[in-house]
Design an enzyme around this catalytic site. Structure first.
Site, PDB file in Angstrom:
ATOM      1  N   ALA A   1      -8.160 -52.759  54.817  1.00 39.04           N
ATOM      2  CA  ALA A   1      -6.979 -53.146  55.590  1.00 39.04           C
ATOM      3  C   ALA A   1      -7.370 -54.034  56.762  1.00 39.04           C
ATOM      4  CB  ALA A   1      -6.244 -51.905  56.084  1.00 39.04           C
TER       5      ALA A   1
ATOM      6  N   LYS B   1      -9.775 -49.861  48.509  1.00 40.07           N
ATOM      7  CA  LYS B   1      -9.480 -51.297  48.457  1.00 40.07           C
ATOM      8  C   LYS B   1     -10.711 -52.174  48.238  1.00 40.07           C
ATOM      9  CE  LYS B   1      -5.263 -51.050  51.222  1.00 40.07           C
ATOM     10  NZ  LYS B   1      -4.552 -51.536  52.419  1.00 40.07           N
TER      11      LYS B   1
ATOM     12  N   ASP C   1      -1.658 -57.506  51.468  1.00 40.17           N
ATOM     13  CA  ASP C   1      -1.644 -56.912  52.806  1.00 40.17           C
ATOM     14  C   ASP C   1      -1.642 -57.972  53.898  1.00 40.17           C
ATOM     15  OD1 ASP C   1      -1.557 -54.199  52.207  1.00 40.17           O
ATOM     16  OD2 ASP C   1      -3.729 -54.030  52.049  1.00 40.17           O
TER      17      ASP C   1
END
Length: 313
Positions: A163, A99, A135
């Protein structure tokens, strides 16, 4: 086979497989999506996206591109994106551990992705690669629905990766008074705290120096590490630190019943699993990929069926 060769094979296989499915369906606008990550074979994203696509009359194919942990590298990720764009994918979902690695490979970022320094959705449009982050909204919406009255004076966040950055942003947007950030890689936690201080205020965020003390003072605990996933068994925190006054949520959704949540329930904590975040981040990603707002309740219902009657490995 080299990493770049494995990347080419995985993306091209996904492309061929998806196009066979699209050709057989034949009806509706075609949408071709891939999910890039490591240890993601059990992901429910393909089923979630394809079921909703079919319900909306789209010709929607979603494929997993699962990279062995030993092969993870910026060079490999570059090859994955190059191949996906060349072959005509509509876009990609990006998950652990890519990510943050993906950001230098993109042409531009949405405001959210820029602020968070993490991308979980890449849209190929007009020859450009556009990075988004769905997210944070997915986690925020899950909290609003699943723990609407949870006190958030002091919350501890475990994990400061991609995250974790999204969860931290969501908690700030949910008016958490003070967030304490912990990561086994101290430098990563420091960078996230610095980013949050720059966007919010120094009074609202700090670096954990003693995890036991921080948890003892907290009302809530969020796991945003991979611990608890199928390929990362265990818990990111000792069970002895949990107590009934603490609410606990985990962003891991496969399995839904992580070791952390088992320990938390045994300690009589209020808990929330990662299913809501998984669905709501997919809701927003689906909208970006297709240009059509999906039915979030239908996706929640389908997720519940998938997890009540899981597929065979």
């Amino acid at each position: 086979m080299s990493s770049s060769g494995a990347a080419a094979q995985s993306v091209e296989y996904a492309y061929r497989s998806a196009n066979e499915q699209l050709a057989q369906s034949g009806a509706g606008p075609a949408v071709l999506i891939g999910l890039i990550g490591s240890g993601i074979r059990a992901s429910l994203s393909p089923a979630l996206h394809e079921h909703e696509g079919a319900a909306l009359g789209l010709n929607y194919a979603y494929r997993i591109i699962d990279i062995p942990a030993a092969d993870v590298s910026p060079t490999l990720l570059t090859k994955l994106l190059d191949d996906a764009q060349r072959l005509g994918f509509t876009g990609l979902n990006i998950t652990h551990p890519f990510k943050q690695l993906v950001i230098p490979l993109l042409d531009r970022l949405s405001d959210d992705a820029q602020a968070l320094g993490a991308v979980n959705t890449v849209l190929f449009k007009d020859g450009q690669r556009i990075g988004h982050n769905t997210d944070w909204w997915g986690f925020a919406e899950s909290m609003r629905r699943g723990l609407p009255n949870a006190p958030r004076d002091r919350v501890v966040l475990l994990g400061a990766g991609g995250a974790g950055a999204a969860v931290a942003h969501a908690l700030m947007m949910l008016d958490t008074h003070h967030l304490s950030v912990f990561d086994a890689e101290g430098d990563r936690a420091s960078r996230l705290v610095e980013s949050l201080v720059g966007r919010f205020s120094i009074e609202r965020v700090s670096l954990v120096t003693n995890l036991a003390v921080s948890v003892s003072h907290a009302q809530g605990l969020v796991n945003a590490t991979p611990m608890g996933m199928e390929h990362h068994p265990g818990s990111a925190i000792p069970a002895m630190l949990l107590r009934p006054a603490l609410w606990v949520t985990d962003i891991v959704y496969f399995p839904l019943e992580t070791q952390l949540l088992k320990d938390a329930r045994q300690a009589h904590c209020q808990t929330l699993n990662g299913g809501g975040m998984a669905v709501f981040q997919a809701v927003e990603a689906f909208r970006l990929f297709s240009g059509i707002a999906p039915n979030s309740q239908r996706m929640l219902n389908h997720f519940a069926k998938l997890t009540t009657h899981p597929r065979s490995p």
